[in-house]
Structure formats: structure tokens, C-alpha cells
Design a protein around this motif. Structure first.
Motif, mmCIF file in Angstrom:
data_model
loop_
_atom_site.group_PDB
_atom_site.id
_atom_site.type_symbol
_atom_site.label_atom_id
_atom_site.label_comp_id
_atom_site.label_asym_id
_atom_site.label_seq_id
_atom_site.Cartn_x
_atom_site.Cartn_y
_atom_site.Cartn_z
ATOM 1 N N GLN A 171 0.639 -5.891 -10.421
ATOM 2 C CA GLN A 171 -0.810 -5.968 -10.589
ATOM 3 C C GLN A 171 -1.343 -7.355 -10.222
ATOM 4 O OE1 GLN A 171 -1.037 -4.770 -14.682
ATOM 5 N NE2 GLN A 171 -1.228 -2.587 -14.188
ATOM 6 N N GLU A 174 -1.264 -7.620 -6.471
ATOM 7 C CA GLU A 174 -2.338 -6.795 -5.911
ATOM 8 C C GLU A 174 -3.689 -7.485 -6.068
ATOM 9 O OE1 GLU A 174 -4.233 -2.522 -7.004
ATOM 10 O OE2 GLU A 174 -2.061 -2.547 -6.700
ATOM 11 N N ARG A 175 -3.945 -8.088 -7.234
ATOM 12 C CA ARG A 175 -5.211 -8.803 -7.434
ATOM 13 C C ARG A 175 -5.304 -10.028 -6.530
ATOM 14 N NH1 ARG A 175 -4.139 -8.027 -13.038
ATOM 15 N NH2 ARG A 175 -3.701 -10.243 -13.228
ATOM 16 N N THR A 176 -4.163 -10.629 -6.198
ATOM 17 C CA THR A 176 -4.155 -11.790 -5.316
ATOM 18 C C THR A 176 -4.773 -11.441 -3.963
ATOM 19 O OG1 THR A 176 -2.156 -12.655 -6.351
ATOM 20 C CG2 THR A 176 -2.655 -13.476 -4.170
ATOM 21 N N LYS A 178 -6.782 -8.697 -3.334
ATOM 22 C CA LYS A 178 -8.003 -7.907 -3.405
ATOM 23 C C LYS A 178 -9.160 -8.675 -2.769
ATOM 24 C CE LYS A 178 -10.734 -5.075 -6.452
ATOM 25 N NZ LYS A 178 -10.747 -4.376 -7.704
#
Length: 183
Positions: A171, A174-176, A178
Motif C-alpha cells: 500500500q 502504491e501510494r508512492t 499515485k
């Protein structure tokens, strides 16, 4: 007699009988104990068409080699070329440029390199082939045996990655990315 740099090189994918020598050259930057296992790993990837092994040949001799991966999605990862002893950075530039053109013709829209560190001549060859430094990516890792005993004196919290933490790490990664233009 012309220098080796002035003689043109023929660039193509390695034939099956060239693969061992080409992989040794492409992976020559590794420690000997790592080179054998990586040669085996990459040979299997080439055999499965998960990677391509490219060579630059002059007078029927392999003078440069590199590995490129182009999975679906229009992006490729190109490994730093290995050069035969005495070859100039110009040979690396010619190999890189030719491989990148072939990748472009096959539908690749982005080719990237992410070695840990370039020497000055390697960086010049890479830039001459059309690559440019977009950013520095830094990921910090501590293996279990080297994990700190005490927390750092800052606001960063470090945790041991275990099976349950793998989802959390995914997660974070993935946020890195986005809303980024990467991946």
C-alpha cells in the motif's frame, strides 16, 4: 589501421550459441560468486522470452552486450552494457541507441535504466544514447539481522517486514506512485 571505436558494430539479439559469452560480458560488473547465478537466471529469462540479450559484434566477436526487459505496457528496463576489454564508451552508446530504436519500433514508449551507480564514462555513453536522468530513487532497506535495536532519533518509524506487513508495504509503494507519471 583504424581504431576499434571507428569500426562499426553489428547489433542484434544474441544467438543461442552466443548467450553464455554475452551474458558473462553483460554481467561482468558483478562479483564472481554472483555472476554464475545471475547468468543462469537471465539465461532462463531469455529462453522464456521474458528478456532479450543484445550483442554488439565487430569482426564476428562480441564486443558489447546488454539485457533488456520489455514486459507488456510499453515500458522497458535496459541494463547497463558490458564492454569487452579495450572497448570505448562509444561502443556502449551505439549498442544502447540501436537497442532503444528496436524497442521503440516494437511499441515501447519508455526505456529506463536504474543501476546503483554510473561511472563518468558510462553516464556519458548513456546520455549520448538518448537517456537522461529523471530523478534519483532511494529505497531504504534493513535486513532482519541488521535491523536497528533502537528507534531512530527522528519522526520516521521503522518496522520489521513480516507476512502481515507485506500488505502494508504494498500500500505504501502504491501510494508512492499515485498521481505520478511513473509506472
Amino acid at each position: 589501421m583504424p581504431s576499434s571505436a571507428s569500426k562499426s558494430i553489428e547489433v542484434r539479439q544474441a544467438t543461442p550459441d552466443q548467450r553464455v559469452d554475452a551474458l558473462k560480458l553483460a554481467l561482468a560488473h558483478l562479483l564472481p560468486e554472483d555472476q554464475a547465478s545471475q547468468c543462469h537466471t537471465w539465461a532462463a529469462a531469455v529462453e522464456r522470452d521474458e528478456a532479450a540479450l543484445w550483442v554488439g559484434c565487430r569482426d564476428r566477436s562480441i564486443v558489447a552486450a546488454l539485457i533488456a526487459e520489455a514486459p507488456a505496457g510499453g515500458a522497458a528496463v535496459v541494463r547497463l552494457p558490458g564492454l569487452a576489454l579495450g572497448e570505448s564508451p562509444e561502443t556502449a552508446t551505439k549498442l544502447l541507441a540501436s537497442v532503444c530504436e528496436s524497442l521503440r519500433q516494437s511499441g515501447v514508449r519508455l526505456a529506463q535504466m536504474a543501476p546503483p551507480q554510473f561511472t563518468g564514462s558510462q553516464e556519458q555513453a548513456i546520455c549520448a544514447a538518448g537517456f537522461r536522468a529523471a530523478c534519483d530513487l532511494l529505497y531504504l532497506v534493513a535486513v532482519r539481522g541488521a535491523f536497528p535495536d533502537a528507534p531512530p532519533a527522528d519522526d520516521i518509524s521503522l518496522i520489521t517486514l513480516d507476512v502481515a506487513g507485506a500488505t502494508r508495504l504494498a500500500q505504501v509503494v502504491e501510494r508512492t506512485y499515485k498521481n505520478s507519471l511513473d509506472c
